[in-house]
Design an enzyme around this catalytic site. Structure first.
Site, PDB file in Angstrom:
ATOM      1  N   ASN A   8       0.869  -1.180   0.000  1.00 28.04           N
ATOM      2  CA  ASN A   8       0.000   0.000   0.000  1.00 28.04           C
ATOM      3  C   ASN A   8       0.903   1.227   0.000  1.00 28.04           C
ATOM      4  O   ASN A   8       1.425   1.629   1.027  1.00 28.04           O
ATOM      5  CB  ASN A   8      -0.894  -0.039   1.247  1.00 28.04           C
ATOM      6  CG  ASN A   8      -1.857   1.129   1.291  1.00 28.04           C
ATOM      7  OD1 ASN A   8      -1.752   2.070   0.497  1.00 28.04           O
ATOM      8  ND2 ASN A   8      -2.785   1.078   2.228  1.00 28.04           N
ATOM      9  N   ARG A  89      -2.589  -1.899  -3.561  1.00 22.62           N
ATOM     10  CA  ARG A  89      -3.773  -1.067  -3.374  1.00 22.62           C
ATOM     11  C   ARG A  89      -3.676   0.127  -4.315  1.00 22.62           C
ATOM     12  O   ARG A  89      -2.710   0.886  -4.273  1.00 22.62           O
ATOM     13  CB  ARG A  89      -3.839  -0.568  -1.943  1.00 22.62           C
ATOM     14  CG  ARG A  89      -4.976   0.390  -1.755  1.00 22.62           C
ATOM     15  CD  ARG A  89      -5.020   0.944  -0.362  1.00 22.62           C
ATOM     16  NE  ARG A  89      -6.207   1.756  -0.223  1.00 22.62           N
ATOM     17  CZ  ARG A  89      -6.228   2.930   0.373  1.00 22.62           C
ATOM     18  NH1 ARG A  89      -5.133   3.433   0.891  1.00 22.62           N
ATOM     19  NH2 ARG A  89      -7.358   3.598   0.458  1.00 22.62           N
ATOM     20  N   HIS A 178     -12.940   3.343  -0.261  1.00 19.20           N
ATOM     21  CA  HIS A 178     -13.052   2.337   0.819  1.00 19.20           C
ATOM     22  C   HIS A 178     -13.715   1.042   0.341  1.00 19.20           C
ATOM     23  O   HIS A 178     -14.190   0.252   1.163  1.00 19.20           O
ATOM     24  CB  HIS A 178     -13.917   2.870   1.987  1.00 19.20           C
ATOM     25  CG  HIS A 178     -13.213   3.807   2.916  1.00 19.20           C
ATOM     26  ND1 HIS A 178     -13.907   4.702   3.695  1.00 19.20           N
ATOM     27  CD2 HIS A 178     -11.910   3.986   3.218  1.00 19.20           C
ATOM     28  CE1 HIS A 178     -13.052   5.401   4.436  1.00 19.20           C
ATOM     29  NE2 HIS A 178     -11.835   4.985   4.150  1.00 19.20           N
ATOM     30  N   ARG A 239     -11.819  16.299   7.348  1.00 25.18           N
ATOM     31  CA  ARG A 239     -12.540  16.707   6.127  1.00 25.18           C
ATOM     32  C   ARG A 239     -13.974  17.108   6.442  1.00 25.18           C
ATOM     33  O   ARG A 239     -14.612  16.497   7.303  1.00 25.18           O
ATOM     34  CB  ARG A 239     -12.578  15.557   5.112  1.00 25.18           C
ATOM     35  CG  ARG A 239     -11.234  15.142   4.617  1.00 25.18           C
ATOM     36  CD  ARG A 239     -11.356  14.006   3.585  1.00 25.18           C
ATOM     37  NE  ARG A 239     -10.118  13.264   3.555  1.00 25.18           N
ATOM     38  CZ  ARG A 239     -10.035  11.939   3.433  1.00 25.18           C
ATOM     39  NH1 ARG A 239     -11.132  11.208   3.303  1.00 25.18           N
ATOM     40  NH2 ARG A 239      -8.864  11.353   3.426  1.00 25.18           N
ATOM     41  N   GLU A 382      -8.285  -4.645   5.164  1.00 27.27           N
ATOM     42  CA  GLU A 382      -8.153  -4.361   3.733  1.00 27.27           C
ATOM     43  C   GLU A 382      -6.992  -5.145   3.117  1.00 27.27           C
ATOM     44  O   GLU A 382      -7.087  -5.590   1.976  1.00 27.27           O
ATOM     45  CB  GLU A 382      -7.958  -2.850   3.529  1.00 27.27           C
ATOM     46  CG  GLU A 382      -9.242  -2.084   3.797  1.00 27.27           C
ATOM     47  CD  GLU A 382      -9.043  -0.591   3.996  1.00 27.27           C
ATOM     48  OE1 GLU A 382      -8.577  -0.204   5.082  1.00 27.27           O
ATOM     49  OE2 GLU A 382      -9.356   0.171   3.083  1.00 27.27           O
TER      50      GLU A 382
END
Ligand code: ADP
Length: 399
Positions: A8, A89, A178, A239, A382
């Site tokens: 990743n 990823r 996601h 965010r 993940e």
């Protein structure tokens, strides 16, 4: 032995895991942080041993060399582990990639083509792919896209009501993110409940620093809260999530904010951090419990948005069988789960206060025995999902 190396490669970090797929056990893992800064940090774990170092890590190529050196110095040696596949990823697959894809020169180019849609992510992802393919030239490399799970979204769910020609020219639409986590969690929930995945309606709430909700109908994503980029939707650590776009015109006209200023403001200086001064939900809930009005307001804004999406997704799914929580907040915050699901008994959602308050210890049910909608905590993984999909795409079986 069937081993997968999962990579990743982010904007300033490289994370990796070496997984033995016979029993899906993590053999070794590592994190190389602050790439491009004068002092980078390197952590490598193998079995019970953990090594930490500091070094200047100039770029992703060098980070990859450090990873290889870690395996040589601290184990397991690549000669012994002999990974069969490398899984990568990749954040943005656009409308080009609908599932895991074996990487060749042309695919690398396609990923590069998508950089304008995810400038912070696809570039560094690709740098990781290139470095890995240089070192592991003889084994398949597979790209697993965060957006792939959401390519089942209908046009109605993924088009913005933006001028058609402008949207088409600049490839503006909802791609979501996601996805690897939403797939893993919804599938794991079905297995846990011993129900066929194809029949289950699940609302997945992946709430970490980044946060998104997803409505999964029979294994297919039909709604998700992140948009063209991961900025849309829920209130997150730093965010804004959803905001009236006219706020940006206003800040530009009245405050002289440039595009870069606004990008930074909405992505890095807002959300819980902007509202309360910290993006850590642990701190915010502790302060709210102690009577801090600012923290209480921040928490309420955060939860308000979450409830808005839960309601919308229960309608989209025509009722849900499962609500599954994951991510740092979703897996750990008793308070956020409690507030987010309060007063939903009429919808068939009954949280069990005691089960909800138990400390995080893996997958578990936190609804009452009589709750029509089963509420679960499902720790996401993940890396494991990337490893599974990579193995499958490479046509290799664990054995
Ligand atoms: P990312 O989106 O960066 O992967 P994570 O899923 O790791 O983030 O979530 C990190 C966030 O989880 C932290 O910022 C914090 O707000 C929250 N968190 C972690 N542990 C707890 C806890 N015990 N209780 C409440 N929130 C927690």
């Amino acid at each position: 032995m069937t081993v997968v190396l999962v990579v990743n490669s982010g904007s300033s970090s490289l994370k990796y895991q070496l997984i033995d797929m016979r029993d899906e056990r993590v053999l070794a893992s590592g994190l190389i942080e602050r790439i491009g800064e004068p002092t980078g940090a390197v952590v490598h774990k193998y079995g019970d041993d953990k090594t930490e170092q500091e070094a200047e890590i100039t770029d992703h190529d060098y980070a990859f060399d450090i990873m290889m050196q870690n395996f040589e110095d601290f184990g397991p040696s690549m000669a012994d582990a002999a990974p069969a596949v490398v899984g990568h990823r990749i954040v943005q697959g656009g409308r080009r990639f609908f599932g895991p894809t074996i990487i060749d020169q042309a695919i690398e180019q396609d990923i590069e083509e998508l950089i304008p849609l995810a400038p912070l992510h696809n570039g560094p992802n690709l740098a990781g792919v290139r470095a890995a393919r240089r070192v592991f030239a003889d084994i398949p490399h597979v790209a697993v896209f965060d957006t792939a799970f959401h390519t089942t979204l209908s046009d109605a769910a993924s088009y913005y009501a933006l001028n058609r020609e402008v949207a088409a020219k600049y490839r503006v639409r909802k791609y979501g993110a996601h996805g690897t986590s939403h797939k893993y969690v919804s599938e794991t929930a079905a297995k846990f409940l011993d129900r066929p995945y194809e029949e289950l309606r699940t609302v997945v709430l992946h709430i970490g620093n980044g946060a998104s909700a997803c409505a999964v109908d029979g294994g297919k994503s039909i709604e998700t809260s992140m948009g063209m980029t991961p900025l849309e939707g829920l209130v997150m650590g730093t965010r804004t999530g959803d905001i009236d776009p006219a706020v940006l015109f206003h800040l530009h006209r009245k405050g002289g904010y440039t595009v870069e200023d606004l990008d930074k403001l909405l992505n890095k200086q807002s959300g819980l951090l902007g509202l309360t001064g910290t993006n850590d939900v642990r701190d915010v809930t502790a302060r709210a419990a102690a009577g801090d009005a600012l923290a209480e307001l921040g928490l309420e804004v955060y939860v308000h948005r979450l409830r808005h999406y839960i309601g919308a997704y229960l309608v989209a799914l025509q009722g849900a069988d499962v609500i599954a929580w994951c991510g740092g907040v979703g897996e750990n915050s008793v308070e956020v789960r409690k507030r987010a699901l309060a007063g939903m008994e009429w919808l068939g959602v009954e949280l069990d206060a005691q089960r909800n308050a138990e400390p995080n210890h893996g997958i578990r049910e936190i609804s009452t025995d009589s709750s029509r909608v089963r509420v679960l905590v499902v720790p996401t993984d993940e890396e494991l999902e990337i490893a599974r999909q990579s193995l499958q795409a490479a046509g290799t079986t664990a054995g």
